[in-house]
Design a protein around this motif. Structure first.
Motif, PDB file in Angstrom:
ATOM      1  N   GLU A 117       1.507   0.945 -13.300  1.00 16.74           N
ATOM      2  CA  GLU A 117       1.837   2.089 -12.458  1.00 16.74           C
ATOM      3  C   GLU A 117       1.055   2.108 -11.155  1.00 16.74           C
ATOM      4  O   GLU A 117       1.506   2.680 -10.170  1.00 16.74           O
ATOM      5  N   SER A 118      -0.130   1.527 -11.171  1.00 15.86           N
ATOM      6  CA  SER A 118      -0.983   1.559 -10.000  1.00 15.86           C
ATOM      7  C   SER A 118      -1.689   0.211  -9.853  1.00 15.86           C
ATOM      8  O   SER A 118      -2.146  -0.354 -10.844  1.00 15.86           O
ATOM      9  N   LEU A 119      -1.783  -0.274  -8.630  1.00 12.94           N
ATOM     10  CA  LEU A 119      -2.433  -1.548  -8.375  1.00 12.94           C
ATOM     11  C   LEU A 119      -3.375  -1.397  -7.192  1.00 12.94           C
ATOM     12  O   LEU A 119      -3.000  -0.833  -6.159  1.00 12.94           O
ATOM     13  N   ILE A 120      -4.608  -1.848  -7.378  1.00 12.83           N
ATOM     14  CA  ILE A 120      -5.582  -1.880  -6.291  1.00 12.83           C
ATOM     15  C   ILE A 120      -5.957  -3.332  -6.059  1.00 12.83           C
ATOM     16  O   ILE A 120      -6.386  -4.021  -6.977  1.00 12.83           O
ATOM     17  N   ILE A 121      -5.755  -3.775  -4.839  1.00 13.49           N
ATOM     18  CA  ILE A 121      -6.144  -5.127  -4.452  1.00 13.49           C
ATOM     19  C   ILE A 121      -7.372  -4.971  -3.573  1.00 13.49           C
ATOM     20  O   ILE A 121      -7.309  -4.369  -2.500  1.00 13.49           O
ATOM     21  N   ASP A 122      -8.491  -5.483  -4.056  1.00 10.56           N
ATOM     22  CA  ASP A 122      -9.769  -5.260  -3.389  1.00 10.56           C
ATOM     23  C   ASP A 122     -10.283  -6.545  -2.754  1.00 10.56           C
ATOM     24  O   ASP A 122     -10.660  -7.477  -3.464  1.00 10.56           O
ATOM     25  N   ARG A 168      11.135   0.337  -6.289  1.00  9.58           N
ATOM     26  CA  ARG A 168      12.103   1.443  -6.377  1.00  9.58           C
ATOM     27  C   ARG A 168      11.476   2.789  -6.711  1.00  9.58           C
ATOM     28  O   ARG A 168      12.006   3.829  -6.318  1.00  9.58           O
ATOM     29  N   VAL A 169      10.364   2.789  -7.449  1.00  6.98           N
ATOM     30  CA  VAL A 169       9.721   4.062  -7.802  1.00  6.98           C
ATOM     31  C   VAL A 169       8.397   4.245  -7.048  1.00  6.98           C
ATOM     32  O   VAL A 169       7.632   5.150  -7.350  1.00  6.98           O
ATOM     33  N   LEU A 170       8.176   3.423  -6.066  1.00  2.00           N
ATOM     34  CA  LEU A 170       6.944   3.460  -5.283  1.00  2.00           C
ATOM     35  C   LEU A 170       6.827   4.793  -4.543  1.00  2.00           C
ATOM     36  O   LEU A 170       7.763   5.225  -3.876  1.00  2.00           O
ATOM     37  N   GLN A 171       5.674   5.436  -4.707  1.00  2.00           N
ATOM     38  CA  GLN A 171       5.436   6.718  -4.052  1.00  2.00           C
ATOM     39  C   GLN A 171       4.418   6.621  -2.919  1.00  2.00           C
ATOM     40  O   GLN A 171       4.508   7.352  -1.936  1.00  2.00           O
ATOM     41  N   MET A 172       3.436   5.710  -3.067  1.00  2.00           N
ATOM     42  CA  MET A 172       2.361   5.652  -2.079  1.00  2.00           C
ATOM     43  C   MET A 172       1.874   4.222  -1.897  1.00  2.00           C
ATOM     44  O   MET A 172       1.655   3.505  -2.878  1.00  2.00           O
ATOM     45  N   VAL A 173       1.714   3.835  -0.654  1.00  2.00           N
ATOM     46  CA  VAL A 173       1.061   2.582  -0.295  1.00  2.00           C
ATOM     47  C   VAL A 173      -0.122   2.964   0.587  1.00  2.00           C
ATOM     48  O   VAL A 173       0.043   3.647   1.596  1.00  2.00           O
ATOM     49  N   ILE A 174      -1.309   2.579   0.161  1.00  2.00           N
ATOM     50  CA  ILE A 174      -2.520   2.859   0.937  1.00  2.00           C
ATOM     51  C   ILE A 174      -3.042   1.532   1.461  1.00  2.00           C
ATOM     52  O   ILE A 174      -3.250   0.593   0.695  1.00  2.00           O
ATOM     53  N   ILE A 175      -3.221   1.475   2.765  1.00  2.00           N
ATOM     54  CA  ILE A 175      -3.726   0.259   3.401  1.00  2.00           C
ATOM     55  C   ILE A 175      -5.031   0.608   4.103  1.00  2.00           C
ATOM     56  O   ILE A 175      -5.047   1.450   4.997  1.00  2.00           O
ATOM     57  N   GLU A 176      -6.098  -0.026   3.660  1.00  2.00           N
ATOM     58  CA  GLU A 176      -7.400   0.181   4.296  1.00  2.00           C
ATOM     59  C   GLU A 176      -7.600  -0.942   5.308  1.00  2.00           C
ATOM     60  O   GLU A 176      -7.771  -2.098   4.950  1.00  2.00           O
ATOM     61  N   CYS A 197       7.956  -4.418 -13.006  1.00  2.00           N
ATOM     62  CA  CYS A 197       7.160  -3.227 -12.697  1.00  2.00           C
ATOM     63  C   CYS A 197       7.530  -2.655 -11.329  1.00  2.00           C
ATOM     64  O   CYS A 197       7.424  -1.445 -11.111  1.00  2.00           O
ATOM     65  N   LEU A 198       7.990  -3.498 -10.399  1.00  2.00           N
ATOM     66  CA  LEU A 198       8.402  -2.991  -9.092  1.00  2.00           C
ATOM     67  C   LEU A 198       9.663  -2.141  -9.191  1.00  2.00           C
ATOM     68  O   LEU A 198       9.890  -1.250  -8.385  1.00  2.00           O
ATOM     69  N   VAL A 199      10.449  -2.410 -10.196  1.00  2.00           N
ATOM     70  CA  VAL A 199      11.708  -1.703 -10.359  1.00  2.00           C
ATOM     71  C   VAL A 199      11.546  -0.424 -11.179  1.00  2.00           C
ATOM     72  O   VAL A 199      12.186   0.585 -10.889  1.00  2.00           O
ATOM     73  N   VAL A 200      10.638  -0.442 -12.173  1.00  2.00           N
ATOM     74  CA  VAL A 200      10.600   0.696 -13.105  1.00  2.00           C
ATOM     75  C   VAL A 200       9.287   1.472 -13.191  1.00  2.00           C
ATOM     76  O   VAL A 200       9.288   2.604 -13.670  1.00  2.00           O
ATOM     77  N   SER A 201       8.162   0.916 -12.748  1.00  2.00           N
ATOM     78  CA  SER A 201       6.921   1.637 -13.037  1.00  2.00           C
ATOM     79  C   SER A 201       5.885   1.716 -11.918  1.00  2.00           C
ATOM     80  O   SER A 201       5.104   2.658 -11.887  1.00  2.00           O
ATOM     81  N   LEU A 202       5.831   0.774 -10.993  1.00  2.00           N
ATOM     82  CA  LEU A 202       4.754   0.763  -9.996  1.00  2.00           C
ATOM     83  C   LEU A 202       4.942   1.894  -8.991  1.00  2.00           C
ATOM     84  O   LEU A 202       5.881   1.899  -8.208  1.00  2.00           O
ATOM     85  N   LYS A 203       4.007   2.862  -9.055  1.00  2.00           N
ATOM     86  CA  LYS A 203       4.093   4.046  -8.199  1.00  2.00           C
ATOM     87  C   LYS A 203       3.163   3.986  -7.003  1.00  2.00           C
ATOM     88  O   LYS A 203       3.424   4.622  -5.986  1.00  2.00           O
ATOM     89  N   VAL A 229       5.402   6.868   0.827  1.00  2.00           N
ATOM     90  CA  VAL A 229       4.558   7.227   1.958  1.00  2.00           C
ATOM     91  C   VAL A 229       3.530   6.128   2.148  1.00  2.00           C
ATOM     92  O   VAL A 229       2.953   5.637   1.181  1.00  2.00           O
ATOM     93  N   ILE A 230       3.300   5.750   3.411  1.00  2.00           N
ATOM     94  CA  ILE A 230       2.244   4.796   3.716  1.00  2.00           C
ATOM     95  C   ILE A 230       1.102   5.554   4.359  1.00  2.00           C
ATOM     96  O   ILE A 230       1.296   6.316   5.306  1.00  2.00           O
TER      97      ILE A 230
END
Length: 138
Positions: free
Chosen positions: A21-26, A75-83, A47-53, A132-133
């Motif tokens: 559901e959530s992925l952090i790339i550090d 498809r279910v992505l709600q937030m992309v955070i780019i630092e 996961c991109l189609v059904v769960s990654l938010k 949202v980005i």
């Protein structure tokens, strides 16, 4: 040169994580200039189609192909955070001049980078209309 192996490694990880559901790339340092095309990957991880938010990319280094791929298929992505961050050359003589404030110069460069990234990402079709980005700066 676009490093397809790194993208394939990430996609393989996503495929093995169907309920992610959530992925952090550090601080992952993708190499190459991102000139490859995300369309070369035929299988979209489930996961991109059904769960990654949400996905957060820390210390983003300008590698856009991965972000575009996630936006195009999440498809279910709600937030992309780019630092984003901008490294400053310590030998830059402007910082020896009292008129310039190092933090202000960095902030302006990061802000310009973020605007440029958003312009590019808006040209990419997004699978999730509600995504949202958000940009963070370090």
């Amino acid at each position: 040169m676009y490093d397809i192996d790194q993208m394939e490694t990430l996609l393989n990880f996503l495929e093995l994580s169907p309920n992610l559901e959530s992925l952090i790339i550090d601080q992952v340092n993708f190499t190459g200039n991102g000139s490859g095309h995300v369309s070369t990957f035929k299988v979209v991880p489930s996961c991109l189609v059904v769960s990654l938010k949400s996905i957060e990319i820390r210390k983003f280094n300008g590698y856009l192909e991965m972000v575009k791929y996630v936006l195009m298929h999440g498809r279910v992505l709600q937030m992309v955070i780019i630092e984003t961050y901008y490294s400053v050359d310590p030998t830059d003589r402007r910082y020896n001049n009292k008129r310039y404030n190092k933090k202000n110069i960095e902030a302006k460069r990061v802000e310009a980078l973020n605007k440029s990234l958003m312009t590019i990402l808006r040209q990419t079709p997004w699978a999730s209309a509600g995504c949202v980005i958000k940009f963070l700066s370090s």
